[in-house]
Motif scaffolding. Structure first.
Motif, PDB file in Angstrom:
ATOM      1  N   GLU A 104       0.826  -1.210   0.000  1.00 45.38           N
ATOM      2  CA  GLU A 104       0.000   0.000   0.000  1.00 45.38           C
ATOM      3  C   GLU A 104       0.859   1.258   0.000  1.00 45.38           C
ATOM      4  O   GLU A 104       0.471   2.307  -0.537  1.00 45.38           O
ATOM      5  CB  GLU A 104      -0.949   0.000   1.206  1.00 45.38           C
ATOM      6  CG  GLU A 104      -0.289   0.058   2.582  1.00 45.38           C
ATOM      7  CD  GLU A 104       0.081  -1.318   3.133  1.00 45.38           C
ATOM      8  OE1 GLU A 104       0.296  -1.417   4.355  1.00 45.38           O
ATOM      9  OE2 GLU A 104       0.137  -2.288   2.341  1.00 45.38           O
ATOM     10  N   LEU A 111       2.661   1.480  -3.753  1.00 45.29           N
ATOM     11  CA  LEU A 111       1.764   1.944  -4.803  1.00 45.29           C
ATOM     12  C   LEU A 111       1.632   3.464  -4.772  1.00 45.29           C
ATOM     13  O   LEU A 111       1.725   4.143  -5.806  1.00 45.29           O
ATOM     14  CB  LEU A 111       0.393   1.289  -4.639  1.00 45.29           C
ATOM     15  CG  LEU A 111      -0.614   1.551  -5.767  1.00 45.29           C
ATOM     16  CD1 LEU A 111      -0.129   0.906  -7.051  1.00 45.29           C
ATOM     17  CD2 LEU A 111      -1.985   0.999  -5.383  1.00 45.29           C
ATOM     18  N   LYS A 112       1.444   4.026  -3.589  1.00 43.14           N
ATOM     19  CA  LYS A 112       1.289   5.469  -3.472  1.00 43.14           C
ATOM     20  C   LYS A 112       2.628   6.202  -3.605  1.00 43.14           C
ATOM     21  O   LYS A 112       2.667   7.334  -4.101  1.00 43.14           O
ATOM     22  CB  LYS A 112       0.639   5.813  -2.126  1.00 43.14           C
ATOM     23  CG  LYS A 112      -0.822   5.400  -2.014  1.00 43.14           C
ATOM     24  CD  LYS A 112      -1.417   5.892  -0.701  1.00 43.14           C
ATOM     25  CE  LYS A 112      -2.912   5.612  -0.640  1.00 43.14           C
ATOM     26  NZ  LYS A 112      -3.518   6.139   0.608  1.00 43.14           N
ATOM     27  N   HIS A 138       4.104   4.737  -7.938  1.00 46.53           N
ATOM     28  CA  HIS A 138       3.152   5.059  -8.994  1.00 46.53           C
ATOM     29  C   HIS A 138       2.326   6.299  -8.648  1.00 46.53           C
ATOM     30  O   HIS A 138       1.710   6.898  -9.533  1.00 46.53           O
ATOM     31  CB  HIS A 138       2.232   3.868  -9.261  1.00 46.53           C
ATOM     32  CG  HIS A 138       2.942   2.691  -9.850  1.00 46.53           C
ATOM     33  ND1 HIS A 138       3.442   2.695 -11.127  1.00 46.53           N
ATOM     34  CD2 HIS A 138       3.255   1.481  -9.322  1.00 46.53           C
ATOM     35  CE1 HIS A 138       4.026   1.527 -11.381  1.00 46.53           C
ATOM     36  NE2 HIS A 138       3.931   0.781 -10.289  1.00 46.53           N
TER      37      HIS A 138
END
Length: 857
Positions: A142, A145-146, A149
């Motif tokens: 989590e 991803l932040k 991307h």
């Protein structure tokens, strides 16, 4: 009230992850010393700041390279039980070792390109550490991803390539949760570094925009850590960068490095401009080195483009020759002129514009129809998003349209290769191509032209190959917006948005005479072969050594919270003024000289109301009425302002306009101390100042009785500074034969009579006191700018000449930490007022006259 997002950020900066922490606590990697096999536990929960005062006994020759990804390839075993790892020989991090000292141990910290199960992470960490000297940073999905991307690819990457978030669909609105993930990821990287670092001995070299706040986390723990940072992407102009909501946090984090590297002067210039406009920092250039003064530390700015690994290119050439790949391509394109493009699939690479330029060239110059071929190799995309999808669709549509329009039997003008291409296959295309075309809209460096030049040169061992016989030649058509463009002066530079001009450049490149191509190639090859990746890393490391050489000769401590954290570094003989110590000396002394500057010393520079407060008047009044004290305010301000402001202080001495006017008390008349009372030079200087004032918005002229001052504090920082330098030269030329001096100060240019200085005033005060039988045994001298340094300097000469006794207690103090001739400092005017208040309270009531003791304070 503090916002929730900000409190989250503070939590992250402190190492707390209340929202995004992993549900399972991971085991910490044991700290590994530089001696193989010696492992000791290192507690990561120590105090947040380490003073670095204890010398280390381990081998000092080690550098920790920190980047987003480790230079290793990971592959899952066929039975899905465990992993196999190998070096990524194409990784820049691995190649840069060639430029480091042979005896230096290199340790890598970074993430892996694969997801490793939580249960396997300890085993993988131990294996990578033992076999590859790599320390993996595992990011929870989590956060990754932040972080990658999200913040990196949606905010930093577009912004650094000049794409503004003008709408929700164009760049994306700023999402603070992505910034928090970025901070969290950087914190995880810092924890991995902390687990293995020897702070007294190791160097740390951080790479690229993924880890721009990492320096703050490391500097918080190790104040004297030797740390460099290199940015491999462009750094945008201040107009672009200023749109980033967390602009100052990132700037301040980078400034916790000791050396910051950029590929080109443009990128460095933009960074320095941002530091000037947002943080008020000015850079200096000394003996070819650029530096930023930041709280006593000098942060080096390194400008050097990275190079290629020449031996790797030569090996790939031999392999391509052995595999007959070069021969195959020569037969495939026999009778054709090959133009080559090698780019990532990215919205900034300008591949679509290149295709349009090729189409335009075929239309404008029909002779190339059936003969000229553009081979476009496109590497897989690293990011994602609608913009990228649109770019891919446009490229494919252009290829189809151009091929349909100009196709002939056995000929297609566009050969589009949309798949991963090995280095040996790529060098085969380089060897075959007559010209390489790079039309990137913005690119940090782009090494494709360097690789192409090396391949066209060939290798000495392959004399048997047909390509190695005869003169070497190559041609380049390069976008002027890429980092390698300035170093390749023989290339044809283009604005990629100008399709027609790019088409003409492509035609010129392949139509040029062979002799001219050869001369350009030889010039390029000399540069590329001598400025390889080893040269780059060696140069950066040597500059890092030079920048950090005084680390352990200075006293350092950290101040500030979150990303406002910075380290104050001072010479060992330069220390903060101890009010308690000075007060004890003050009470024992009999004849005291207290000399105070005004602006920036007892009055903050940023204050709009320049009149002293009632508190300041009361304190100074208390000090002046004591018979043991001789108190002077020595300022560049005019006498009318100072007389009006300090009218309640009857016994205060005032030296106005740097000592041109002087009086010992309000009962005395003003004495003119200047050598000349002729001011005809003003008629020459004032028109020059007016000229610059009209041309410089935000500037103004202050007319004094003895001087003229040009102020540019409210002007644009860069333009104001540039105009000030130009004005200084102009005035010095115009006033060369006049009895005046032209000096620059803090956002001012001042013209005043010769022989005037605060140092002369201080000397006159000391001399008068000595001649009246009251030689000063206590001297307190406080100021904040260059003009006050003259007071500090005169003190030592006053002692040697006997005006002051060698036993005199001297407290020369500058306001704000900076290189100074003073031995003491106070942080700001508030500190100065507190110190004067302490002296006022310590004053001896018995030394006051009856009328004076009745004065209400």
């Amino acid at each position: 009230m503090m916002s929730r997002s900000y409190t989250n950020l503070v939590d992250l900066a402190e190492g707390n992850f209340p929202v995004m922490s992993h549900p399972r606590e991971k085991k910490r990697l044991p700290r590994v010393m530089t001696v193989p096999g010696v492992i000791s536990e290192f507690d990561d929960d120590q105090a947040n700041s380490v003073s670095s005062d204890v010398p280390s006994s381990v081998n000092p020759d080690r550098i920790i390279i920190v980047a987003n990804q480790l230079p290793v390839k990971a592959k899952c075993r066929p039975d899905n039980k465990g992993w196999t790892f190998s070096w990524d020989e194409y990784s820049l991090l691995l190649q840069l070792k060639d430029g480091l000292p042979e005896e230096m141990e290199v340790l890598y910290v970074g993430s892996l390109k694969v997801d490793v199960d939580l249960n396997e992470q300890d085993e993988v960490s131990q294996h990578l550490l033992e076999k590859f000297k790599c320390v993996p940073a595992f990011l929870p999905p989590e956060i990754f991803l932040k972080f990658y991307h999200g913040f990196c690819k949606q905010h930093l990457w577009p912004l650094f390539h000049y794409m503004l978030p003008l709408s929700a669909n164009h760049g994306g609105r700023f999402d603070r949760s992505l910034w928090e993930a970025y901070v969290a990821a950087n914190k995880i990287f810092s924890q991995r570094v902390i687990e293995v670092i020897n702070p007294e001995d190791d160097y740390v070299w951080i790479h690229d925009y993924h880890l721009m706040v990492l320096p703050t986390f490391l500097r918080r723990r190790f104040n004297r850590l030797r740390m460099g940072f290199f940015l491999h992407s462009p750094f945008p102009s201040s107009e672009i960068y200023r749109t980033l909501p967390v602009r100052e946090e990132i700037l301040k984090a980078l400034l916790n490095s000791d050396l910051i590297g950029f590929h080109t002067f443009d990128y460095a210039r933009h960074f320095l401009s941002c530091c000037s406009r947002m943080l008020g920092l000015e850079y200096m250039s000394k003996r070819g080195y650029i530096g930023l003064e930041y709280y006593g530390r000098t942060i080096g700015i390194k400008i050097m483009s990275v190079g290629i690994h020449m031996k790797q290119i030569e090996s790939a050439l031999r392999l391509a020759d052995e595999e007959s790949r070069i021969g195959e391509l020569k037969r495939q394109f026999e009778g054709k002129t090959v133009l080559l493009g090698v780019d990532d699939m990215d919205v900034f690479k300008g591949v679509d514009l290149k295709l349009l330029a090729m189409e335009q060239m075929l239309k404008q110059h029909p002779k190339w129809q059936g003969r000229a071929v553009l081979v476009q190799i496109t590497n897989p995309a690293r990011g994602r998003g609608k913009d990228l999808e649109n770019t891919q669709a446009e490229i494919q549509a252009s290829c189809k349209r151009i091929n349909e329009a100009f196709r002939q039997p056995g000929y297609e003008p566009i050969v589009f290769i949309d798949r991963p291409v090995s280095l040996s296959e790529r060098v085969a295309y380089y060897t075959t191509a007559e010209c390489v075309v790079v039309t990137a809209l913005r690119d940090g460096m782009n090494l494709t032209p360097y690789e192409y030049i090396a391949c066209r040169q060939g290798v000495s061992e392959s004399e048997s190959s047909s390509e190695s016989s005869g003169p070497k030649k190559s041609m380049l058509v390069l976008s002027e917006f890429i980092g390698c463009s300035p170093s390749l002066s023989g290339a044809i530079r283009v604005n990629p948005w100008n399709i027609e001009a790019t088409a003409e450049a492509m035609n010129e490149a392949i139509s040029m005479a062979d002799a001219e191509k050869q001369l350009r190639h030889e010039k390029h090859y000399r540069y590329v072969s001598s400025h390889d990746v080893a040269f780059w890393s060696r140069s950066f490391f040597q500059d890092m050594e030079r920048t950090c050489k005084d680390h352990f000769r200075r006293r350092c401590w950290g101040i500030g919270l979150s990303f406002g954290f910075r380290v104050v570094a001072l010479d060992l003989n330069f220390r903060k003024l101890s009010i308690d110590h000075m007060e004890s000396v003050y009470l024992k002394s009999k004849n005291r000289a207290i000399l105070l500057d005004y602006d920036g010393t007892v009055m903050p520079q940023t204050s709009h109301n320049k009149a002293p407060s009632a508190e300041v008047i009361s304190i100074i009044n208390t000090l002046t009425v004591e018979t043991k004290n001789t108190v002077f305010v020595i300022s560049g301000r005019g006498r009318e302002s100072l007389d009006k402001w300090f009218s309640p202080c009857k016994k205060l001495g005032i030296a106005a306009e740097h000592g041109y006017f002087m009086r010992w008390s309000s009962d005395d008349k003003w004495e003119v101390c200047g050598q000349s009372s002729e001011f005809g030079w003003k008629e020459m200087a004032e028109p020059v100042m007016k000229l610059y004032t009209e041309a410089t918005d935000g500037s103004s002229i202050e007319t004094k009785e003895s001087a003229l001052v040009w102020h540019y504090r409210d002007a644009d920082p860069s333009f104001g500074s540039s105009q000030a330098k130009e004005m200084l030269d102009h005035l010095e030329s115009v006033l060369a034969n006049e009895p005046v001096t032209v000096k620059s100060g803090q956002y001012i240019i001042e013209v005043k009579p010769q022989g005037l200085s605060k140092g002369v005033v201080a000397e006159k005060i000391f001399t008068t006191m000595a001649e009246s039988g009251r030689q000063a045994d206590f001297v307190l001298c406080i100021g904040d700018d260059r003009s006050d340094e003259e007071m500090f300097e005169i003190i030592s000469s006053a002692i040697s000449s006997g005006i002051l006794s060698s036993d005199t207690s001297i407290f020369a103090c500058t306001v704000g930490q900076k290189p100074s001739k003073a031995k003491y400092y106070l942080d700001d005017p508030a500190d100065v007022v507190n110190m004067l208040q302490a002296l006022a309270e310590a004053s001896d009531p018995g030394s006051l006259t009856d009328t004076e003791s009745d004065i209400s304070l």
